[in-house]
Scaffold this active site. Sequence first.
Site, mmCIF file in Angstrom:
data_model
loop_
_atom_site.group_PDB
_atom_site.id
_atom_site.type_symbol
_atom_site.label_atom_id
_atom_site.label_comp_id
_atom_site.label_asym_id
_atom_site.label_seq_id
_atom_site.Cartn_x
_atom_site.Cartn_y
_atom_site.Cartn_z
ATOM 1 N N ASP A 29 11.303 8.259 88.292
ATOM 2 C CA ASP A 29 11.778 9.561 87.820
ATOM 3 C C ASP A 29 12.091 10.423 89.038
ATOM 4 O O ASP A 29 11.296 10.511 89.977
ATOM 5 C CB ASP A 29 10.698 10.223 86.942
ATOM 6 C CG ASP A 29 11.238 11.425 86.179
ATOM 7 O OD1 ASP A 29 11.789 12.352 86.817
ATOM 8 O OD2 ASP A 29 11.111 11.444 84.953
ATOM 9 N N ILE A 30 13.246 11.052 89.023
ATOM 10 C CA ILE A 30 13.710 11.837 90.173
ATOM 11 C C ILE A 30 12.871 13.106 90.365
ATOM 12 O O ILE A 30 12.798 13.650 91.471
ATOM 13 C CB ILE A 30 15.218 12.180 90.019
ATOM 14 C CG1 ILE A 30 15.846 12.504 91.357
ATOM 15 C CG2 ILE A 30 15.453 13.303 89.042
ATOM 16 C CD1 ILE A 30 16.071 11.335 92.232
ATOM 17 N N GLU A 88 15.117 15.722 77.075
ATOM 18 C CA GLU A 88 16.091 16.098 78.110
ATOM 19 C C GLU A 88 17.263 15.121 78.179
ATOM 20 O O GLU A 88 18.416 15.539 78.233
ATOM 21 C CB GLU A 88 15.380 16.173 79.474
ATOM 22 C CG GLU A 88 16.265 16.663 80.596
ATOM 23 C CD GLU A 88 15.571 16.558 81.961
ATOM 24 O OE1 GLU A 88 14.340 16.747 82.039
ATOM 25 O OE2 GLU A 88 16.265 16.271 82.946
ATOM 26 N N HIS A 93 13.586 6.429 76.488
ATOM 27 C CA HIS A 93 12.878 6.063 77.711
ATOM 28 C C HIS A 93 11.383 6.322 77.566
ATOM 29 O O HIS A 93 10.954 7.208 76.840
ATOM 30 C CB HIS A 93 13.419 6.827 78.930
ATOM 31 C CG HIS A 93 13.463 8.310 78.746
ATOM 32 N ND1 HIS A 93 14.474 8.942 78.074
ATOM 33 C CD2 HIS A 93 12.614 9.290 79.141
ATOM 34 C CE1 HIS A 93 14.259 10.256 78.068
ATOM 35 N NE2 HIS A 93 13.121 10.488 78.702
ATOM 36 N N HIS A 95 7.985 7.161 79.878
ATOM 37 C CA HIS A 95 7.472 7.611 81.180
ATOM 38 C C HIS A 95 6.181 6.852 81.466
ATOM 39 O O HIS A 95 5.260 6.871 80.633
ATOM 40 C CB HIS A 95 7.111 9.100 81.149
ATOM 41 C CG HIS A 95 8.256 10.045 80.931
ATOM 42 N ND1 HIS A 95 8.829 10.771 81.954
ATOM 43 C CD2 HIS A 95 8.923 10.402 79.809
ATOM 44 C CE1 HIS A 95 9.795 11.541 81.471
ATOM 45 N NE2 HIS A 95 9.874 11.340 80.167
HETATM 46 P P1 5GP Z 1 12.536 13.618 78.845
HETATM 47 O O1 5GP Z 1 13.926 13.381 78.276
HETATM 48 O O2 5GP Z 1 11.537 12.620 78.345
HETATM 49 O O3 5GP Z 1 12.071 15.029 78.652
HETATM 50 O O4 5GP Z 1 12.583 13.428 80.411
HETATM 51 C C1 5GP Z 1 13.701 12.947 81.098
HETATM 52 C C2 5GP Z 1 13.277 12.618 82.508
HETATM 53 O O5 5GP Z 1 14.404 12.102 83.200
HETATM 54 C C3 5GP Z 1 12.775 13.811 83.316
HETATM 55 O O6 5GP Z 1 11.443 13.568 83.742
HETATM 56 C C4 5GP Z 1 13.754 13.921 84.490
HETATM 57 O O7 5GP Z 1 13.113 14.248 85.709
HETATM 58 C C5 5GP Z 1 14.363 12.542 84.528
HETATM 59 N N1 5GP Z 1 15.734 12.530 85.020
HETATM 60 C C6 5GP Z 1 16.746 13.338 84.638
HETATM 61 N N2 5GP Z 1 17.881 13.032 85.296
HETATM 62 C C7 5GP Z 1 17.558 11.999 86.124
HETATM 63 C C8 5GP Z 1 18.319 11.247 87.094
HETATM 64 O O8 5GP Z 1 19.504 11.456 87.296
HETATM 65 N N3 5GP Z 1 17.660 10.270 87.745
HETATM 66 C C9 5GP Z 1 16.335 9.999 87.527
HETATM 67 N N4 5GP Z 1 15.779 9.013 88.234
HETATM 68 N N5 5GP Z 1 15.596 10.697 86.633
HETATM 69 C C10 5GP Z 1 16.198 11.682 85.943
#
Ligand code: 5GP
Length: 132
Positions: A29-30, A88, A93, A95
């Site tokens: 995760d970035i 987001e 996905h 984590h």
């Molecule tokens: P969620 O959708 O479960 O809330 O989290 C999405 C996750 O994707 C976040 O923790 C965010 O930091 C990660 N994320 C968003 N864009 C990118 C990206 O371009 N590259 C990577 N490696 N992670 C990303």
Amino acid sequence: MASIFTKIVKGEIPSYKIAEDNNYFAFLDINPIAEGHTLVIPKKEVDYIFDLNDETLSGLIQFSKKIAKGIDQALGTIRTGIIVEGLEVPHAHVHLIPIYYDGQPVSLGKKINVPEERMKEVATLISNSVEV
Ligand code: 5GP
């Protein structure tokens, strides 16, 4: 339009890749909440994890297990936690959150800063400990 994660799978945008097989892909995760915070995705782009068919969903968990065991071995965790939120990025996905000590805050809201060099190093350490 392809999700940002599909672009990562295709190599159109860079990532700290951990491992992949025909159906799944794992990368850091970035914006991690702990060193080694990893995302595991199905290559097939589906937004909501519970819209995945049963085979893909169980395969995602089985692939995540291999990655989690690699994280544990590589980083000396006490265990690896799993969070699914998905608010987001509209591409299912998981984590995987390395847990280093009892009481470590595990919340997607609490980002930490990991320098690029360390991100590379951690990705390599985990990658070398994973067999897919
Ligand atoms: P969620 O959708 O479960 O809330 O989290 C999405 C996750 O994707 C976040 O923790 C965010 O930091 C990660 N994320 C968003 N864009 C990118 C990206 O371009 N590259 C990577 N490696 N992670 C990303």
